[in-house]
Design a protein around this motif. Sequence first.
Motif, PDB file in Angstrom:
ATOM      1  N   GLY A 608      59.167 -26.879   1.104  1.00  0.00           N
ATOM      2  CA  GLY A 608      60.003 -26.175   2.063  1.00  0.00           C
ATOM      3  C   GLY A 608      59.628 -26.550   3.484  1.00  0.00           C
ATOM      4  N   SER A 609      59.856 -25.623   4.403  1.00  0.00           N
ATOM      5  CA  SER A 609      59.561 -25.853   5.821  1.00  0.00           C
ATOM      6  C   SER A 609      58.539 -24.839   6.313  1.00  0.00           C
ATOM      7  CB  SER A 609      60.843 -25.743   6.660  1.00  0.00           C
ATOM      8  OG  SER A 609      61.400 -24.451   6.540  1.00  0.00           O
ATOM      9  N   VAL A 610      58.019 -25.102   7.513  1.00  0.00           N
ATOM     10  CA  VAL A 610      57.041 -24.204   8.130  1.00  0.00           C
ATOM     11  C   VAL A 610      57.773 -23.006   8.719  1.00  0.00           C
ATOM     12  CG1 VAL A 610      55.249 -23.997   9.867  1.00  0.00           C
ATOM     13  CG2 VAL A 610      55.524 -26.150   8.629  1.00  0.00           C
ATOM     14  N   GLU A 611      57.414 -21.796   8.248  1.00  0.00           N
ATOM     15  CA  GLU A 611      58.038 -20.559   8.733  1.00  0.00           C
ATOM     16  C   GLU A 611      57.225 -19.894   9.828  1.00  0.00           C
ATOM     17  OE1 GLU A 611      60.971 -19.703   7.875  1.00  0.00           O
ATOM     18  OE2 GLU A 611      61.225 -21.217   6.315  1.00  0.00           O
ATOM     19  N   HIS A 612      55.912 -19.793   9.627  1.00  0.00           N
ATOM     20  CA  HIS A 612      55.013 -19.193  10.608  1.00  0.00           C
ATOM     21  C   HIS A 612      53.801 -20.094  10.763  1.00  0.00           C
ATOM     22  CE1 HIS A 612      57.283 -15.768   8.925  1.00  0.00           C
ATOM     23  NE2 HIS A 612      57.264 -15.308  10.172  1.00  0.00           N
ATOM     24  N   CYS A 613      53.199 -20.024  11.933  1.00  0.00           N
ATOM     25  CA  CYS A 613      52.015 -20.834  12.186  1.00  0.00           C
ATOM     26  C   CYS A 613      51.181 -20.186  13.284  1.00  0.00           C
ATOM     27  CB  CYS A 613      52.393 -22.260  12.567  1.00  0.00           C
ATOM     28  SG  CYS A 613      53.419 -22.371  14.045  1.00  0.00           S
ATOM     29  N   ILE A 614      49.906 -20.566  13.323  1.00  0.00           N
ATOM     30  CA  ILE A 614      48.992 -20.102  14.356  1.00  0.00           C
ATOM     31  C   ILE A 614      47.970 -21.202  14.587  1.00  0.00           C
ATOM     32  CG2 ILE A 614      47.442 -18.938  12.733  1.00  0.00           C
ATOM     33  CD1 ILE A 614      48.376 -17.749  16.274  1.00  0.00           C
ATOM     34  N   ILE A 615      47.541 -21.362  15.836  1.00  0.00           N
ATOM     35  CA  ILE A 615      46.654 -22.454  16.207  1.00  0.00           C
ATOM     36  C   ILE A 615      45.687 -21.976  17.275  1.00  0.00           C
ATOM     37  CG2 ILE A 615      48.336 -23.307  17.885  1.00  0.00           C
ATOM     38  CD1 ILE A 615      47.315 -26.118  17.367  1.00  0.00           C
ATOM     39  N   ASN A 616      44.445 -22.442  17.199  1.00  0.00           N
ATOM     40  CA  ASN A 616      43.477 -22.271  18.280  1.00  0.00           C
ATOM     41  C   ASN A 616      42.892 -23.629  18.629  1.00  0.00           C
ATOM     42  OD1 ASN A 616      41.692 -22.778  16.218  1.00  0.00           O
ATOM     43  ND2 ASN A 616      40.788 -20.736  16.201  1.00  0.00           N
ATOM     44  N   SER A 617      41.752 -23.690  19.235  1.00  0.00           N
ATOM     45  CA  SER A 617      41.219 -24.956  19.736  1.00  0.00           C
ATOM     46  C   SER A 617      40.673 -25.855  18.653  1.00  0.00           C
ATOM     47  CB  SER A 617      40.115 -24.676  20.765  1.00  0.00           C
ATOM     48  OG  SER A 617      39.093 -23.907  20.165  1.00  0.00           O
ATOM     49  N   SER A 618      40.502 -25.363  17.421  1.00  0.00           N
ATOM     50  CA  SER A 618      39.950 -26.213  16.361  1.00  0.00           C
ATOM     51  C   SER A 618      40.530 -25.917  14.988  1.00  0.00           C
ATOM     52  CB  SER A 618      38.419 -26.055  16.309  1.00  0.00           C
ATOM     53  OG  SER A 618      38.069 -24.712  16.041  1.00  0.00           O
ATOM     54  N   GLN A 619      41.485 -25.011  14.849  1.00  0.00           N
ATOM     55  CA  GLN A 619      42.007 -24.621  13.548  1.00  0.00           C
ATOM     56  C   GLN A 619      43.531 -24.510  13.604  1.00  0.00           C
ATOM     57  OE1 GLN A 619      39.542 -21.070  13.573  1.00  0.00           O
ATOM     58  NE2 GLN A 619      38.655 -21.666  11.600  1.00  0.00           N
ATOM     59  N   ILE A 620      44.162 -24.794  12.448  1.00  0.00           N
ATOM     60  CA  ILE A 620      45.612 -24.646  12.300  1.00  0.00           C
ATOM     61  C   ILE A 620      45.876 -23.946  10.974  1.00  0.00           C
ATOM     62  CG2 ILE A 620      47.830 -25.838  12.054  1.00  0.00           C
ATOM     63  CD1 ILE A 620      46.747 -28.081  13.726  1.00  0.00           C
ATOM     64  N   ILE A 621      46.748 -22.946  11.001  1.00  0.00           N
ATOM     65  CA  ILE A 621      47.211 -22.262   9.797  1.00  0.00           C
ATOM     66  C   ILE A 621      48.727 -22.403   9.752  1.00  0.00           C
ATOM     67  CG2 ILE A 621      47.377 -20.071   8.556  1.00  0.00           C
ATOM     68  CD1 ILE A 621      44.579 -21.097   8.591  1.00  0.00           C
ATOM     69  N   LEU A 622      49.239 -22.949   8.627  1.00  0.00           N
ATOM     70  CA  LEU A 622      50.676 -23.103   8.434  1.00  0.00           C
ATOM     71  C   LEU A 622      51.121 -22.247   7.266  1.00  0.00           C
ATOM     72  CD1 LEU A 622      51.149 -26.972   8.810  1.00  0.00           C
ATOM     73  CD2 LEU A 622      51.298 -25.220  10.573  1.00  0.00           C
ATOM     74  N   ASN A 623      52.227 -21.525   7.474  1.00  0.00           N
ATOM     75  CA  ASN A 623      52.861 -20.760   6.401  1.00  0.00           C
ATOM     76  C   ASN A 623      54.089 -21.541   5.955  1.00  0.00           C
ATOM     77  OD1 ASN A 623      53.952 -18.847   4.690  1.00  0.00           O
ATOM     78  ND2 ASN A 623      54.879 -17.680   6.362  1.00  0.00           N
ATOM     79  N   VAL A 624      53.998 -22.111   4.757  1.00  0.00           N
ATOM     80  CA  VAL A 624      55.061 -22.961   4.231  1.00  0.00           C
ATOM     81  C   VAL A 624      55.749 -22.218   3.102  1.00  0.00           C
ATOM     82  CG1 VAL A 624      55.607 -25.182   3.181  1.00  0.00           C
ATOM     83  CG2 VAL A 624      53.744 -25.012   4.851  1.00  0.00           C
ATOM     84  N   GLY A 625      57.073 -22.120   3.178  1.00  0.00           N
ATOM     85  CA  GLY A 625      57.825 -21.467   2.118  1.00  0.00           C
ATOM     86  C   GLY A 625      57.576 -19.985   2.009  1.00  0.00           C
ATOM     87  N   ASN A 626      57.247 -19.313   3.089  1.00  0.00           N
ATOM     88  CA  ASN A 626      57.112 -17.853   3.193  1.00  0.00           C
ATOM     89  C   ASN A 626      55.857 -17.285   2.525  1.00  0.00           C
ATOM     90  OD1 ASN A 626      59.488 -17.501   4.647  1.00  0.00           O
ATOM     91  ND2 ASN A 626      60.720 -17.413   2.776  1.00  0.00           N
TER      92      ASN A 626
END
Length: 1419
Positions: A608-626
Motif C-alpha cells: 500500500g502507501s504511507v498513511e502516517h509517519c514521524i521523523i526525528n534527527s536519527s529515526q523514521i517511523i512509517l505507517n504503511v497500509g494503516n
Amino acid sequence: MSFYHLTIQQPTSIFQSTKGNFIESTKEDVVSSRGRILTLYSYSHNSLIEVSTIQFFGFIRDLCVVTMPDGEQDLVAVTTDAGFLSVIKFDQESKLFVCVHQEQITEKGLKRNLPGFRIYSKNNLLLLTAVEQSAMVLVIEKAKNGYSIKKKVSHKTSPECSLLVNACWLNTFDNFHSFYTIEMDCQNSLGQKSLIKYRFDPKISKIIEKNRITIDPSSNFLINVPNNISNKNKSNDNECLLIFSEGKVTFFNKMENEKTILIPINKNYRNDQKALNINCGIFCYSKKKTEKESLIFKNYFLIQNDLGDLFKLTVVLNNKNNFKSISIEYFDTVSVSTNLIFLDQKFLFVPSNFGSHIFYQVKDWDINENKELFLPNQELKHLIYIHEIGSISPLINSKILQIEKQLFNKDKDKEREQKQTNKRKAKKENENKKIEIDMGMDFENEKENEKEKEKENETDNITDENDNDNDNDDNYKEKTIPNLYCLSGISNNSSLQILEYGLPVSEMSEYEINSENKPIKIWSVRTNNCSKYHDYFIISYSTKTELLQIKEGNVFSVLETNLLDLNVQTLECNLMIDNSFIQITKNGFRHLKHNGKVVNWKVSSKQGSVEHCIINSSQIILNVGNKKIIYFELNKKGDMPKKSNFKLNEQICSLNFLIKENFKFINTEDEDESGSGSGSGSESENENESGNDNDNDKYTFPLLKIKNYSKEKLNYDLYKSPFLIVGNLKNQIIFFSLLDNKLFQNMLTIDLESSAQSIEIMEIQTNTNFNTNLKKQENSTVYFLNIGLDNGELIQYLINPNSSMGDLIINEPNVLKLGGKNSIIQLFKIQFMGVNAIIAKGLEKSWLISYLESNNKFKFTPICYPNCDRYCFFSQRGIPEGVIAIDSNKLKIFIIEKLCKNFSETFIPLNNTPRKIVSHPINGIMFILLRDLIKKANNQQSNIKYIQKNEKVEEMKIEKEKDDDNDDDDDDDKDNGEQDNEDKDKNNDERKNEYNEIKRLKNKKDIWKSNVAIIHPNYPNTLLFHEFKQKEEVGFSLSILKKYDDYYLIVGTAVSVSLIPRKCKFGILTVYKITKNMDLELITKIKVEDIPYCLYVEKDFLYAGIGSILRIYKFNDEEKLIQKQEFANKQILNFIVSLSVKKDFIIVGDLSKSLFLFKYTKETHILRFVAKDPLPRFITTHYNDKKFLFGGDKFGNLFVSKFPKVNPNYKSKKLTKSNNNKKDDQNNNNLNNSKSSFQKWNIENRNIVNPINIENIANFHIGEMICSIQKAFSQNFYSYIYTTILGTIGSLIPLKSLNVINANTENNNESIDYDLNDNEDENDNEDEYENKDKNNNDNLFIFFTKLQSLIQEQIKTFSGNVHSHWRSYYFTSKGIIDGDFCELFFILNINQQKLIANEMESSILEISSKLQKMRNIIL
C-alpha cells in the motif's frame, strides 16, 4: 455556598517607579509599584520587557532603590500598610523576587503620623517620613545571612502640628549625612512653610536640626543639585537645591541669594492652576565644559506640570558650586506621569497613574526658544515614540456583551465569484450577437429593442439579487462572541476598550499562494544544524511540493533544487543529525546525504502507501497500509537502513516520539552568520539577481550544497527516542519500546474517551523536581505528553522516558476542554520566549500551551487571531520567534506577544470621560454616556497676585519692626503702637479681601460637557454623538426599553449640577426612540426633583433612583411614562447609586447605607420595604443572581449576601389594604403576611415596618474600588467577573457549580443553561442537586481551605501582613478561597511542597493539577 477567587488581570495603574541595577550590576532596570503588585521591567533592545511580578497581599506605600557599597546588584526598599519595611532582591536563578530582610518599623495602618508614608534613599541610607510629626533614618548593611538594619534613628518635628510635604538627601562627601525637608505649620492661618536642614550623625545616632528658613507657601517639591567632582575635598557648606512652587522655580544656595525663574505657561490653560504645579522631576545628566579658561558644569533637569507639559531646566555652576545662570524651556507634552524615569541618557519612561505607560527616545536636547507663553506641540518634536505598556486604568465601568458578528465562509465566496463571472461572460456574448443591426432600422424597432433590453436587465437584476440572498444565507454565519467592553480613561485620553481574552498577535505579512490546490502542510527547515535561523519553507500540496525562501521581507519561490522532489506530495521532512535531509512521500522516502548522493526507498505496491509517519534527527517511523509499522534508523555511515517492522490489530490514527532539535557540536566549516545560513554562497546570490527578468517574478536558485560534519563529535544514541507512541481508532494510545533488546514491546496502554488525532511531546528544562521519587538535578529535562482528541479535549501527562515499564506515566491526566464534541484538536510545536510550546488548534480558536518557569506552572491561553489550518515555527534575523501559518490559499507570518498580556485590546477613542454603557439587544449598537466637569475660571493670575501681596505684607512688617526699635520716646511709642494697630487692621482687611476673592472664584458655576456616543460594532471607527439641547444639561444614567418591536433609549439628566454640595436645579427623564439609522428621535420628557443617577428597565416598567427617591414608572402604549409608585424617606435612603430587579423584588444600592430590598406587586402597584443589609457599606455596584446578591464598595470589599426566604404562597394571595398596623408589623417580620400594604412612603409613616436583615455569606477584601460585577459563562461552567478602578479583572467561581455541572453531565450528558433573565415559572436546576453535591462542595472547600492555611504557615507575605488579616481588612473574610494565594504553592521549594503534600495526604502533582484545573475553568 463557597467561592474560589482568581485574578485574571493584575492592576495596570503605576503609582511609583524607580530605576537601578536590579538584575545585573551594569544594566539599568525599572521597578514599578501597582498598588499591591511589584513589577520588574528589564531594559533591553531599546524597550522595556516585563521580567517578574510578585503580589504583596498588602498595599505598597512607597519604594526606592538601595545601592550597596560593595557594587553588587541593587535592592528595592518597600514600605507597606502593615508598618513593615521589606528589602527585596531579584534572584536570577529562580527569576523571582526574594525578601532578604523584613522588619516592622511602625504600627499597622495608613496613619498620617507613622513613618514610611514616603521613603527617600541615598546609597544604603533610607529616610522614612510621615505626613505628620515624625521621620526616621535607617542604615542597611550586609550580614552573614543576608541583610540587616544596623541603625534606626527616629526624630519628631516641631511644632507638633506641622505637616511634612517633601524631602531630599544632599550629596555630601564627609561623614555627616544631611537632608532638607519642606514643612508646613498648620497653626498659621496662611499655611506658612519652612525649609529645614537636618543632619544625621551616625556616630551618636541622632538627627540634629541645623537651620530653618521661611519659603513660599506654595512650595511642594525639592530636587538636589549635585556637587561638582572637583569639590570633593572641600567643605560642603555650599549646598544647592531647587525649590518648586506654583508658577516658579527657586535656586537655593546657602552662600548666595535665591534665584527665581518663572515656569512658562500654556496658552490654552492660562487660567488653570494645573499649569503651575510641578508634580514630578528627574535629574538627567551633567556636562562639564570650559569657557574662557574656567571650568563650568551644566546640570540638566526634566520636570513636568499637572497638564503633562515637559520643561528642560538648566542650572549652570562653576567649580565652587557658585551660581552662574538658570534657564527653563518648554520641551514636549506627554501624558501626566507619576515620576519620570531616564535610562541610559537616551530613553524616557513615562509611567502613569491613569493611562498607558509610554517609552520614548530623546531625539534632541537643544532648545533655543525661551518664552513665557507657549503652545503645546501637536506632534512630538524632541521625543520619539517607541512603544507603550497598555493600561485600562481608570476602569470606570464595564459590560460583558455578546454581540452577534457575521463570519464569512471562504469556500462559498469562491462559488459566488464564479457565478458572477459566468453571468458576465454570458451577457457579453449576448451583446455581441445583438450588435449586428442594419443601418436602415426603423425608429419603432429601436424602441422595441430598448424595451427588450430593459426587461432582460430587470430579469438579470432579479436573478442576481436572489442569488446574492441565497449566497448570503450560505456564506455568512452569525456567531456570538462575548467580550469585555471597558470604559476607561479621563477626558481626552478616554476610550472604549474591547478586551478579548487571549494573547495579542502582531501580523508581519500576508501572501497569497498562486495555486489551484490547497496547501496541506508547511515546514521550516535549516540546511545546517549549527544555523540559528531557518532558511526555507516547504509547502506540500496534494500533487506537488513548493520550496519558498523569505529574503528582505519578500517571499520567493525556488524552482530548481536537489533538496526535494517537487513533483510529489510531501508528508514529512527533516534535517538529520549528520546534516543529511529526508523527504517522506506516500511512496516512501528520499534521503539526500551530506555528500550530495540521493537514496530512495519505496514501498511495494502490495503493501500500500504511507498513511502516517514521524521523523526525528536519527529515526523514521512509517505507517504503511494503516496497520503496519516500519522502523528505520540512521547509522554512523550515513545510511538509513530498515531495522524492523511490526503489525497492529487496530487502525492507526496518530504517531509520535521524542524529537530533540538542540544540537551542540562544532562544525568543521566556519558558518557565515551574515548570510542566511544556507549552503549557497555568493554565486547563488548573483544568479538570483540575474533572475529578476522572469515574467512570474520568481527567483531560481541553484542546487543546495549541504555542509560537512565531524563524525567523531556526534553521539547518535543521545538523539534517539526510547519509545514510540501510537494512537489507534480503538480510543487508545500505546507505548512501544524502540530499544534494541525490547524492540516493539508494549510498555503501556492508556484508554481514552475518544481517539487521539494528534500527539506532541513538550521538552522543558527546569530546576523544578516534578517527580519526587527522582533525584533533583540542576537544569533537568522534563517531558510532557499532550494528546489532542476528536471530542475537543486536550489531555496532558508527565512522562519519564528513561523509566521502566511501570512508572512511565508519573501523574494523573490534566484534562482541558478546548472545543465542542465534534471539534478535533490538532497540536503544533513551536518555541515561545525561549522555551518549547504548543499551539492547540480547535474548531473556533487556537490555544497556546506554554510553561512559566517563574511560577513553575503551565499556562493555557487562547490566541486572538483568526483560526488557521496549519502552524509552523520559524526563526529569522529580526524575527527570532515567528509563526508561519496556512489559511486556505494564504500564507501568514505573525508574532505572538508576551505572556504578560492576558487580553488583546481594541481601542476606540472618545472625547470625554465615559460613565455608563448599554447595548442594543439585536444589532449590538452601543450607547455610551460621556460626562466631564470643566471649571470655568481658575485663578492662575490671582494666585500669583496673592503670593506677591503676602510677600509685600511680610516686608512691611519687617520695616515697621525696625522703625519701632529706633524710637526711644514713650509718647512716640504710644503713637507708634496706635499706628501699628491701624496697620494690622489694614493688613487683616487686605487678607480678608484676598480670601473673599478666592471664595468668589471657587463659587462660580462650573461648566459641564456631556453627550451620548453611538457606536456600531461592525463600524467601530465611526462615532455619532447626540448632544443635549438644553443648556447646562448633564447626563447621569441611561437604559434601553423594549415595547413591542420598537426600542427606546431612556436617559436621565440634570440641570445646573454642583457636586459639593450635591444638588441640581431639576432632573429630566428623556425617552428617545432608536431608529434604524442609529438616530435618536425625541418622544417625551419628564421633570423630576433630583439627579436621576441610575435607571433599570424590566419589560414595560422603569425603576429610577432619583437622589434618595425610588420611583417606578410604566411606559404605556401612548409612549408616555406614568408614575406608579415611589419610596421617599431620606432617613432610610441617602443617595441611590445602583438598581436591579429580580422578579418582584427591587434591590437598591445606597451610597453610604449598603443594600435594601423592596417588594413591588405590579398588579396592585404596592411597594413594600422588605429587608436591608445590617452592615454599613459605601456601595459602588451590585449584581443579583437568583438566590444571591454580589456587591462591592469603594474601599475594595467584595461581599455576597443571600436573599431572604419568602413564603411561596405570597404571590397568589390578593393584596388588600389593612388598617391594623400592629398585626402588620408582627407579620412583616416573617414576610408571610400578604394583606398588609402601603401605597406610598413618607417621613410620617417611617416607623410602620420593621424589615429583616439580609444574610451575609461571604466577605473578601480586594484592596481596590470595585466598579462592576457580572456573570460570565465558560463552556458548561459559570463565574462572576468583577473589575476595579485600577484595571484589575477577577473572578469568583462557585464551587457548587462544578459539582452541579458534573452531576448533570453524568446523568443526561447535557449542560445546565443558566439564564441571566429569570422567569417566574422557571425552576432552579441547582436545587435538584443541592443535597447530592453538598458533600462534594464541602470537600472542595475543605481541601482548598487547608491548603491555604498550610501555605500561610510556610510563606510570609512581602508586605508583612498575615494573609487572613489582609483579606479581612474591613470585614472578616469568609466563604471565599483565595486562589492567588494558593497558587504560591508552585513557587515553594521541594521540601516545603513535600510537607504540605504530606499534611494534605496527597501528592505534589495532585495538588498542582487541581490548582491548574481551577485556573483552566475560567478559559
